[in-house]
Design a protein around this motif. Structure first.
Motif, mmCIF file in Angstrom:
data_model
loop_
_atom_site.group_PDB
_atom_site.id
_atom_site.type_symbol
_atom_site.label_atom_id
_atom_site.label_comp_id
_atom_site.label_asym_id
_atom_site.label_seq_id
_atom_site.Cartn_x
_atom_site.Cartn_y
_atom_site.Cartn_z
ATOM 1 N N ILE A 436 0.891 -1.094 -0.008
ATOM 2 C CA ILE A 436 0.048 -0.013 -0.051
ATOM 3 C C ILE A 436 0.710 1.277 0.090
ATOM 4 O O ILE A 436 0.739 2.265 -0.674
ATOM 5 C CB ILE A 436 -0.821 -0.023 1.322
ATOM 6 N N HIS A 437 1.890 1.120 0.798
ATOM 7 C CA HIS A 437 2.785 2.333 0.933
ATOM 8 C C HIS A 437 3.456 2.715 -0.569
ATOM 9 O O HIS A 437 3.538 3.440 -0.847
ATOM 10 C CB HIS A 437 3.907 2.081 1.969
ATOM 11 N N ALA A 438 4.007 1.645 -1.201
ATOM 12 C CA ALA A 438 4.707 1.760 -2.604
ATOM 13 C C ALA A 438 3.649 2.229 -3.380
ATOM 14 O O ALA A 438 4.105 3.196 -4.267
ATOM 15 C CB ALA A 438 5.293 0.384 -2.821
ATOM 16 N N THR A 439 2.487 1.793 -3.385
ATOM 17 C CA THR A 439 1.455 2.197 -4.116
ATOM 18 C C THR A 439 1.002 3.737 -3.834
ATOM 19 O O THR A 439 0.946 4.522 -5.108
ATOM 20 C CB THR A 439 0.186 1.459 -4.145
ATOM 21 N N LEU A 440 0.936 4.098 -2.812
ATOM 22 C CA LEU A 440 0.480 5.502 -2.462
ATOM 23 C C LEU A 440 1.501 6.617 -2.732
ATOM 24 O O LEU A 440 1.189 7.618 -3.129
ATOM 25 C CB LEU A 440 0.096 5.589 -0.975
ATOM 26 N N MET A 441 2.761 5.959 -2.780
ATOM 27 C CA MET A 441 3.892 6.862 -2.965
ATOM 28 C C MET A 441 4.278 6.905 -4.327
ATOM 29 O O MET A 441 5.246 7.477 -4.944
ATOM 30 C CB MET A 441 5.115 6.443 -2.044
ATOM 31 N N GLY A 442 3.656 6.064 -5.313
ATOM 32 C CA GLY A 442 4.049 6.123 -6.640
ATOM 33 C C GLY A 442 5.183 5.154 -7.054
ATOM 34 O O GLY A 442 5.640 5.448 -8.241
ATOM 35 N N SER A 443 5.667 4.284 -6.126
ATOM 36 C CA SER A 443 6.638 3.488 -6.459
ATOM 37 C C SER A 443 6.543 2.046 -7.037
ATOM 38 O O SER A 443 7.291 1.224 -7.351
ATOM 39 C CB SER A 443 7.859 3.281 -5.446
ATOM 40 N N ASN A 444 5.160 1.843 -7.058
ATOM 41 C CA ASN A 444 4.635 0.514 -7.639
ATOM 42 C C ASN A 444 4.137 0.620 -8.882
ATOM 43 O O ASN A 444 3.473 1.627 -9.475
ATOM 44 C CB ASN A 444 3.425 0.037 -6.656
#
Length: 444
Positions: A436-444
């Protein structure tokens, strides 16, 4: 749960002092010198098999070495980095089937390093400190809803908060903790440990707890996704499977999970009614916990009836032996076919089973057991799928808990692929949080 006070069911079967002794800590914590001796047995293996066997991947040789060098708080940090609920897992995790079974000492000597007790020694030491060992990252401005404050939800919420997100943690009950608070035997987590662990975990900040909020009644997935940047579902399995046997609606035929929850929340166990002849239907941990605690409350005859053989029981052999040591009778290859009694249960009729190679079938031979109280522990079901794709009876997930709906993750008992263990739920919550963190921060 309210149990009808039918003949044979009574409170106060044992003196209060005896009940207190019966429900004392199953495994006393190590004294410091005992922990040092136990830690010295570790070989500190390279590529240690115990680490591979741990669902959360704790660096077990490292934390044991830290204990052996007199730094249990550092050992706890090693544990919590991977498993923020390491204190509870040290108490309830089936280590005999996981890390300790994989221990090289177990293979060589039949006596593994007592990893679970060492983990408790370390985590208890750090949790006794006043300050929380983690600090939040800078605020991201993102909000996440976590639905379900059991092991998966708590692990997810903590890791998200640590990454700087604001988390709203919802739970349908009046207090958080999930199965750790309501669903395990009282002698496994004494001194209100589950509640204390939740309070400690929330000490990181950034988590707002809202109880009495249940998905499907008080909350909708559409509203949650509209109000938050991401949603993690950890709603567990709230429904209980039916026996599908005539008479299962008679008085004093109840769900084992409700009995355990009532027991866990009871301020005085001498006031909790229990039958004289108790039969528990099922073969998992819930069945064992209900049976053993019935015996500890003073039930004279307690039987676990399971439809398959001993090796098929999901309760570990250690738990089976624990039940037997407390006087619980274990019956295998029997299934309920009828509950008899005039209004309230008086007998359980069981049919012997056999597997002829095409599946389990009844043999036609039956036996009746006297019973004034019957607990159903034959598995639980998902109460609401929130319109998500299912895999079998659980929410289908891929990767680190991604569901069929964008922005919605799931983990723990409600999600497909797990093995319904606290430690597995923690791993799933942790891993989903990082995804979720990676998705929210645009790294996924």
């Amino acid at each position: 749960m309210s149990t009808p006070m039918t003949p044979g069911i009574a409170a106060g079967r044992l003196p209060g002092e005896e009940i207190a002794t019966n429900f004392d800590d199953l495994h006393a914590p190590y004294a410091p010198h005992e922990a040092a001796v136990a830690a010295d047995r570790c070989y500190f293996c390279h590529d240690a098999p115990c680490v591979t066997a741990c669902p959360t991947g704790i660096d077990i040789p490292l934390f044991i070495r830290q204990i052996s060098t007199g730094t249990p708080e550092a050992a706890a940090k090693t544990i919590f980095d991977q498993n923020i609920l390491g204190g509870m897992c040290a108490r309830v995790c089936p280590t005999e089937d996981l890390c300790e079974q994989a221990c090289v000492r177990e293979a060589a000597e039949g006596k593994p390093v007592e990893i679970g007790r060492l983990q408790r020694h370390a985590t208890d030491a750090l949790m006794a400190k006043q300050s929380h060992p983690y600090t939040r990252a800078d605020a991201t401005g993102k909000t996440v809803a976590v639905v379900g404050a059991g092991p998966a939800g708590l692990a997810c919420a903590h890791r998200l908060a640590m990454q700087g997100h604001d988390v709203t943690l919802y739970d349908g009950r009046t207090k958080p903790g999930g199965l750790n608070e309501f669903g395990i035997a009282a002698y496994k987590a004494t001194d209100d440990f589950a509640a204390r662990e939740v309070d400690w975990l929330l000490g990181i900040g950034g988590i707002t707890l809202q109880t009495g909020k249940r998905l499907g009644t008080d909350l909708t997935l559409d509203a949650l996704t509209g109000d938050h940047d991401a949603v993690f579902l950890a709603v567990g399995l709230g429904g209980v499977n039916a026996l599908r046997a005539p008479g299962e609606n008679k008085d004093s035929v109840t769900d084992a999970v409700d009995f355990i929850a009532t027991l866990r929340q009871s301020p005085d166990l001498t006031h909790l009614p229990v039958g004289r002849d108790v039969v528990v239907i099922g073969g998992g941990m819930t069945a064992v916990d209900a049976a053993v605690q019935s015996k500890l409350l003073g039930a004279q005859n307690v039987t676990i009836a399971y439809r398959r053989g001993r090796d098929a029981m999901s309760a570990s052999r250690y738990e089976q032996d624990l039940a037997a040591s407390k006087g619980v009778r274990l019956m295998f290859n029997v299934q309920p076919v009828a509950i008899h009694g005039n209004g309230a249960v008086r007998e359980v009729e069981l049919e012997y089973t056999a597997d002829d190679g095409t599946g389990l079938k009844g043999t036609g031979e039956t036996i009746r057991l006297a019973a004034d109280q019957v607990f159903k522990a034959i598995g639980q079901t998902l109460e609401t799928d929130a319109g998500l794709t299912l895999e079998g009876r659980k929410i289908a997930v891929t990767g680190a808990g991604r569901t069929s709906r964008a922005g919605v993750w799931a983990g723990g008992d409600c999600a497909s692929g797990g093995d319904d263990l606290t430690v597995t739920a923690v791993a799933e919550g942790r891993d989903a949080a990082m995804d979720i963190h990676a998705t929210l921060m645009g790294s996924n």
